[in-house]
Design an enzyme around this catalytic site. Sequence first.
Site, short mmCIF file in Angstrom:
data_model
loop_
_atom_site.label_atom_id
_atom_site.label_comp_id
_atom_site.label_asym_id
_atom_site.label_seq_id
_atom_site.Cartn_x
_atom_site.Cartn_y
_atom_site.Cartn_z
N GLY A 277 15.11 12.95 -9.81
CA GLY A 277 13.83 12.91 -9.10
C GLY A 277 13.57 14.18 -8.33
O GLY A 277 14.00 15.27 -8.72
N SER A 278 12.90 14.06 -7.20
CA SER A 278 12.37 15.22 -6.50
C SER A 278 13.42 16.13 -5.86
O SER A 278 13.10 17.25 -5.45
CB SER A 278 11.36 14.77 -5.43
OG SER A 278 10.21 14.23 -6.04
N THR A 279 14.67 15.67 -5.73
CA THR A 279 15.69 16.59 -5.24
C THR A 279 15.86 17.78 -6.19
O THR A 279 16.25 18.86 -5.78
CB THR A 279 17.04 15.87 -5.08
OG1 THR A 279 17.38 15.21 -6.30
CG2 THR A 279 16.98 14.84 -3.95
N LYS B 80 13.53 19.50 -7.38
CA LYS B 80 12.55 20.55 -7.05
C LYS B 80 13.18 21.70 -6.26
O LYS B 80 12.72 22.85 -6.36
CB LYS B 80 11.39 19.95 -6.25
CG LYS B 80 10.55 18.96 -7.04
CD LYS B 80 9.58 18.20 -6.15
CE LYS B 80 8.81 17.17 -6.97
NZ LYS B 80 8.00 16.26 -6.12
#
Length: 594
Positions: free
Chosen positions: A309-311, A313
């Site tokens: 997920g967004s980690t 990014k």
Amino acid sequence: MTGPSRPRPARSRLRASPQLRLRIGFLLIAMVLSVFAARLVQLQGVDPEKYADMAAAEGSVTVLLPATRGEILDRNGEPLAESIDGRMIVADPALTAEDAPELATFLAKRLQIDYFQVLERLRVEGSRFQYVARQVPAHLAADVVADAEAKGFVGLFTQRDPVRVYPFGDVAANLIGFLGTPRKNGSARALAGLEDSFDQYLAGVDGEARYEVGAGNQIPLGDNTETPAVDGSDLHLTIDADLQFYTQQVLQQTVEGSRAESGIAVIMDSRTGEILALADYPSYDASDPQEWPKSRYKSSALTDVYEPGSTEKVLTLSAVIDAGLGGPRQQYVVPPVLNRQDRPIHDHWVHGVEHLTLAGILAKSSNIGTVLAADEFSPGQLRSYLTAFGFGEETGIGLGGESKGLLPDGAAWTDQVDDRIAFGQSLSINAVQMAAAVNTIANDGVRIDPSLIDGSATLDDGTEVGTEQADRRRVLSTEAARQTGLMMERVLDPEDGVAPQAAVPGYRIAGKTGTAQRVAESCGCYDGSHTASFIGFGPTDDARFTVYVVVHDSRTGGGGAVAGPAFAKLMSYALRRYGVPPTGTRPSRLPVEW
């Protein structure tokens, strides 16, 4: 005048015949020799092994001298697994055979062992030494033998045989593993964790003593030989048992408080890559493993993979900066929806046209903004960075069953996949991989192989692992890592960020949230549940610890709300425990909008 002489009797004539006496003597000698010859043929020609074994059994006894298994110690020398005084219960079948059925019944009940196996050993012909039970606590072994003698049984005795114990119970059980029921030959059976991976290193080599006996007793001046046991080696871990205990408590509270399915927490020394705590929930108690499902006999932080997920990014945008394709103040126009090849890309919040900086894209966790920034990569460039961060390869810290995750390659890396990987979908990782990747940013752009073994130790497959084997490689420039850390600080900002709950009062902390969709194994599709996570390091400008918290199937919120508070507790505890003072510098005020 002399009369005629009287004839001698026949007996006198026989005694007087030397030839006859010689013939009779030879005949007697031949008869004796024939008996010896027949016996020799039987011993050497008909069944030599049988008679040799009988002679050996009658005259000698071979006794096992068990090696002491090495301890598993935490970084401060606290034993997480150790061998204490124990005994093996041994039978002399020459003395136990007569009462074998009754004695076997007694021993099976008292020691919870198999009746028929014990019965067989109590009756072994030609043997004076058969072990009945291995690794019995010393007091229990003494009581059993004493009670047997009180009942009139003879032929039982005990010998040294260390017992494996786990003083901390469930602390680090997911890492340590345990020993199961001994094999038929009495050797230890390692069933999980480090006990299994380093079985030969820990086990050592048993010795033996052989001595002659007569009338059931050892002959003092007989042919006695001894091969000493070689004790196993101790295994020194990087784990801090107290920090591990606290981490497990916080993780359990977080998982249960969010009505989640499971969770993982990793604490790493940012400077060395040493893993200080590696927790899974639910887990089990190594002292009593049979009370728990076998599915728990593992470290989910290594065996289970998921979309980050967004980690993710953090890694994508740090690569953008390192490649010279953007900077923290770079300006982007972020639309409400980004229509790409196969499907539209949305953000986690509804918005109109946003004017965000690169720092703002990270602070607000914008999928759309991340994809726009990643558009600047040349073909294959993002994948090269992720490979350098350690994705797609095992960490090799020493635990079996590790999954290397999935990083698409070749034709599988399409434009659509490229977009989704930029913000953490369409790839899978394990928790230690992710912790090591973000720790690269904490360590000024240099990736350090994570380590669970302090020093060096040998796996059963011959591989040497540990801090002495840990490699370092530069992935990002020092400046790119520093700027990424400053952007990550904005994630915790109470006004502009999405995770103020992860802040640690008095310290500068860099972090990133993650809320990822979960893939069901049954269909290979998203099942509607989510993985909430938070990863970060601190202090931002002089990192000592990297902490990662993952909560699978949380029912009460996303990464900032669920994993963020747990991260704050663990980071705060680690900083205090190791006496790390605040740096006293001001946190980042990078603009998030323009």
